[in-house]
Write a protein that holds these residues in place. Structure first.
Motif, PDB file in Angstrom:
ATOM      1  N   LEU A  93       0.831  -1.209   0.000  1.00 45.88           N
ATOM      2  CA  LEU A  93       0.000   0.000   0.000  1.00 45.88           C
ATOM      3  C   LEU A  93       0.863   1.257   0.000  1.00 45.88           C
ATOM      4  O   LEU A  93       0.554   2.232  -0.696  1.00 45.88           O
ATOM      5  CB  LEU A  93      -0.949  -0.006   1.203  1.00 45.88           C
ATOM      6  N   TYR A  94       1.953   1.240   0.782  1.00 40.97           N
ATOM      7  CA  TYR A  94       2.874   2.382   0.777  1.00 40.97           C
ATOM      8  C   TYR A  94       3.432   2.612  -0.627  1.00 40.97           C
ATOM      9  O   TYR A  94       3.488   3.745  -1.103  1.00 40.97           O
ATOM     10  CB  TYR A  94       4.043   2.160   1.739  1.00 40.97           C
ATOM     11  N   SER A  95       3.841   1.543  -1.285  1.00 40.68           N
ATOM     12  CA  SER A  95       4.393   1.664  -2.643  1.00 40.68           C
ATOM     13  C   SER A  95       3.354   2.239  -3.602  1.00 40.68           C
ATOM     14  O   SER A  95       3.663   3.115  -4.424  1.00 40.68           O
ATOM     15  CB  SER A  95       4.861   0.299  -3.151  1.00 40.68           C
ATOM     16  N   GLU A  96       2.124   1.745  -3.491  1.00 39.94           N
ATOM     17  CA  GLU A  96       1.045   2.235  -4.349  1.00 39.94           C
ATOM     18  C   GLU A  96       0.777   3.723  -4.090  1.00 39.94           C
ATOM     19  O   GLU A  96       0.636   4.511  -5.025  1.00 39.94           O
ATOM     20  CB  GLU A  96      -0.222   1.420  -4.070  1.00 39.94           C
ATOM     21  N   ALA A  97       0.743   4.111  -2.817  1.00 36.75           N
ATOM     22  CA  ALA A  97       0.490   5.511  -2.468  1.00 36.75           C
ATOM     23  C   ALA A  97       1.605   6.411  -2.978  1.00 36.75           C
ATOM     24  O   ALA A  97       1.341   7.508  -3.487  1.00 36.75           O
ATOM     25  CB  ALA A  97       0.341   5.658  -0.957  1.00 36.75           C
ATOM     26  N   GLU A  98       2.850   5.968  -2.850  1.00 34.32           N
ATOM     27  CA  GLU A  98       3.980   6.763  -3.338  1.00 34.32           C
ATOM     28  C   GLU A  98       3.914   6.939  -4.850  1.00 34.32           C
ATOM     29  O   GLU A  98       4.254   7.995  -5.378  1.00 34.32           O
ATOM     30  CB  GLU A  98       5.305   6.129  -2.923  1.00 34.32           C
ATOM     31  N   THR A  99       3.470   5.904  -5.552  1.00 35.95           N
ATOM     32  CA  THR A  99       3.315   6.000  -7.006  1.00 35.95           C
ATOM     33  C   THR A  99       2.282   7.065  -7.348  1.00 35.95           C
ATOM     34  O   THR A  99       2.503   7.899  -8.225  1.00 35.95           O
ATOM     35  CB  THR A  99       2.896   4.636  -7.597  1.00 35.95           C
ATOM     36  N   TYR A 100       1.143   7.031  -6.645  1.00 33.09           N
ATOM     37  CA  TYR A 100       0.115   8.053  -6.876  1.00 33.09           C
ATOM     38  C   TYR A 100       0.658   9.445  -6.564  1.00 33.09           C
ATOM     39  O   TYR A 100       0.381  10.395  -7.273  1.00 33.09           O
ATOM     40  CB  TYR A 100      -1.129   7.785  -6.033  1.00 33.09           C
ATOM     41  N   TYR A 101       1.430   9.545  -5.493  1.00 38.55           N
ATOM     42  CA  TYR A 101       2.001  10.839  -5.104  1.00 38.55           C
ATOM     43  C   TYR A 101       2.904  11.379  -6.216  1.00 38.55           C
ATOM     44  O   TYR A 101       2.814  12.547  -6.584  1.00 38.55           O
ATOM     45  CB  TYR A 101       2.779  10.677  -3.802  1.00 38.55           C
ATOM     46  N   LYS A 102       3.755  10.524  -6.749  1.00 37.19           N
ATOM     47  CA  LYS A 102       4.675  10.949  -7.812  1.00 37.19           C
ATOM     48  C   LYS A 102       3.923  11.353  -9.069  1.00 37.19           C
ATOM     49  O   LYS A 102       4.377  12.215  -9.820  1.00 37.19           O
ATOM     50  CB  LYS A 102       5.671   9.833  -8.129  1.00 37.19           C
ATOM     51  N   GLN A 103       2.770  10.710  -9.301  1.00 41.39           N
ATOM     52  CA  GLN A 103       1.962  11.036 -10.474  1.00 41.39           C
ATOM     53  C   GLN A 103       1.034  12.224 -10.217  1.00 41.39           C
ATOM     54  O   GLN A 103       0.220  12.574 -11.064  1.00 41.39           O
ATOM     55  CB  GLN A 103       1.124   9.815 -10.887  1.00 41.39           C
ATOM     56  N   LYS A 104       1.157  12.806  -9.030  1.00 36.06           N
ATOM     57  CA  LYS A 104       0.351  13.958  -8.600  1.00 36.06           C
ATOM     58  C   LYS A 104      -1.139  13.638  -8.564  1.00 36.06           C
ATOM     59  O   LYS A 104      -1.983  14.497  -8.791  1.00 36.06           O
ATOM     60  CB  LYS A 104       0.639  15.179  -9.470  1.00 36.06           C
ATOM     61  N   GLU A 105      -1.456  12.384  -8.281  1.00 35.04           N
ATOM     62  CA  GLU A 105      -2.836  11.960  -8.070  1.00 35.04           C
ATOM     63  C   GLU A 105      -3.041  11.881  -6.561  1.00 35.04           C
ATOM     64  O   GLU A 105      -3.097  10.809  -5.965  1.00 35.04           O
ATOM     65  CB  GLU A 105      -3.096  10.619  -8.743  1.00 35.04           C
ATOM     66  N   TYR A 106      -3.151  13.079  -5.963  1.00 35.67           N
ATOM     67  CA  TYR A 106      -3.104  13.199  -4.512  1.00 35.67           C
ATOM     68  C   TYR A 106      -4.299  12.545  -3.818  1.00 35.67           C
ATOM     69  O   TYR A 106      -4.144  11.949  -2.757  1.00 35.67           O
ATOM     70  CB  TYR A 106      -2.969  14.665  -4.108  1.00 35.67           C
ATOM     71  N   GLN A 107      -5.480  12.630  -4.397  1.00 31.05           N
ATOM     72  CA  GLN A 107      -6.645  12.030  -3.749  1.00 31.05           C
ATOM     73  C   GLN A 107      -6.518  10.508  -3.719  1.00 31.05           C
ATOM     74  O   GLN A 107      -6.861   9.866  -2.726  1.00 31.05           O
ATOM     75  CB  GLN A 107      -7.943  12.457  -4.446  1.00 31.05           C
ATOM     76  N   LYS A 108      -6.012   9.916  -4.787  1.00 36.28           N
ATOM     77  CA  LYS A 108      -5.810   8.459  -4.802  1.00 36.28           C
ATOM     78  C   LYS A 108      -4.764   8.062  -3.764  1.00 36.28           C
ATOM     79  O   LYS A 108      -4.889   7.019  -3.118  1.00 36.28           O
ATOM     80  CB  LYS A 108      -5.389   7.984  -6.194  1.00 36.28           C
ATOM     81  N   ALA A 109      -3.734   8.881  -3.602  1.00 34.99           N
ATOM     82  CA  ALA A 109      -2.721   8.609  -2.576  1.00 34.99           C
ATOM     83  C   ALA A 109      -3.353   8.664  -1.185  1.00 34.99           C
ATOM     84  O   ALA A 109      -3.091   7.791  -0.348  1.00 34.99           O
ATOM     85  CB  ALA A 109      -1.574   9.612  -2.685  1.00 34.99           C
ATOM     86  N   ILE A 110      -4.204   9.660  -0.950  1.00 37.47           N
ATOM     87  CA  ILE A 110      -4.893   9.758   0.342  1.00 37.47           C
ATOM     88  C   ILE A 110      -5.742   8.523   0.587  1.00 37.47           C
ATOM     89  O   ILE A 110      -5.723   7.941   1.677  1.00 37.47           O
ATOM     90  CB  ILE A 110      -5.755  11.037   0.406  1.00 37.47           C
ATOM     91  N   ASP A 111      -6.490   8.095  -0.433  1.00 33.26           N
ATOM     92  CA  ASP A 111      -7.339   6.906  -0.291  1.00 33.26           C
ATOM     93  C   ASP A 111      -6.513   5.671   0.050  1.00 33.26           C
ATOM     94  O   ASP A 111      -6.922   4.837   0.859  1.00 33.26           O
ATOM     95  CB  ASP A 111      -8.140   6.669  -1.579  1.00 33.26           C
ATOM     96  N   THR A 112      -5.332   5.558  -0.544  1.00 29.81           N
ATOM     97  CA  THR A 112      -4.467   4.406  -0.281  1.00 29.81           C
ATOM     98  C   THR A 112      -3.925   4.457   1.145  1.00 29.81           C
ATOM     99  O   THR A 112      -3.874   3.443   1.843  1.00 29.81           O
ATOM    100  CB  THR A 112      -3.318   4.350  -1.310  1.00 29.81           C
ATOM    101  N   TYR A 113      -3.522   5.648   1.604  1.00 30.03           N
ATOM    102  CA  TYR A 113      -3.067   5.774   2.993  1.00 30.03           C
ATOM    103  C   TYR A 113      -4.211   5.484   3.973  1.00 30.03           C
ATOM    104  O   TYR A 113      -3.981   4.961   5.063  1.00 30.03           O
ATOM    105  CB  TYR A 113      -2.466   7.154   3.257  1.00 30.03           C
ATOM    106  N   GLN A 114      -5.442   5.784   3.572  1.00 27.83           N
ATOM    107  CA  GLN A 114      -6.597   5.451   4.419  1.00 27.83           C
ATOM    108  C   GLN A 114      -6.716   3.928   4.577  1.00 27.83           C
ATOM    109  O   GLN A 114      -7.092   3.435   5.643  1.00 27.83           O
ATOM    110  CB  GLN A 114      -7.898   6.009   3.819  1.00 27.83           C
TER     111      GLN A 114
END
Length: 193
Positions: A93-114
């Motif tokens: 999940l951390y890896s997935e969230a970091e990928t979203y963060y790098k792609q500037k898909e911040y809401q998806k990153a937040i959902d993954t951290y949730q």
């Protein structure tokens, strides 16, 4: 040739062992086969645990505990397997969230951290990162609002400028018309003398 005959012997020994295990369960009752089954399942569970296949390892240890609820090693491995599985899921999940963060898909990153917080409720890293991402989203939204406001202000200024130019143009045209009329009257007066 020697390997083939050796493999054949192992196969027959294994087949005999299986026949013995299953036949003793039927002939002598399940109790006599249980220690062998537990031993086989335990070895398989440990092997799966070492291969990091925690879900399958957990299944083996749970089956052992169904046969023998007091099996201490199975309890221990089951607990550790659950923990390792959770760690593996969290890492993914951390890896997935970091990928979203790098792609500037911040809401998806937040959902993954949730999702991480569903597993570990007080995960400080996830809590902190969610707040940082929410602030970043708010900053982006604020920038978009300001950009829209500035664009509307520019449009209003341009419209006001056009409106302010029109009366000036009218005044200028009227002045030019009056000058033309005066000139034509002067020309007529000069021609009439």
């Amino acid at each position: 040739m020697v390997k083939r005959s050796l493999l054949r012997r192992y196969f027959f020994v294994f087949a005999y062992l299986l026949i013995f295990v299953f036949s003793t369960g039927h002939v002598y009752g399940q109790e006599s086969a249980t220690p062998l089954i537990i031993s086989i399942r335990y070895e398989r569970g440990v092997r799966l645990y070492k291969e990091r296949e925690y879900e399958r390892a957990m299944q083996e240890f749970q089956r052992i505990l169904e046969l023998n609820p007091e099996h201490k090693q199975a309890k221990k491995y089951l607990t550790v397997s659950k923990k390792k599985k959770a760690e593996k899921v969290i890492h993914e999940l951390y890896s997935e969230a970091e990928t979203y963060y790098k792609q500037k898909e911040y809401q998806k990153a937040i959902d993954t951290y949730q999702k991480v917080l569903e597993i570990i409720q007080d995960d400080g890293y996830s809590l902190y990162t969610i707040e940082v991402l929410k602030a970043r989203i708010e900053k982006i939204e604020r920038g978009k609002r300001e950009h829209r406001t500035q664009a509307l202000d520019r449009l209003d200024r341009q419209t006001a400028k056009k409106e302010s130019l029109e009366p000036q143009e009218l005044v200028q045209k009227e002045t030019e018309q009056q000058a033309t009329e005066i000139k034509s009257h002067v020309d007529e007066a000069i021609a009439g003398k």
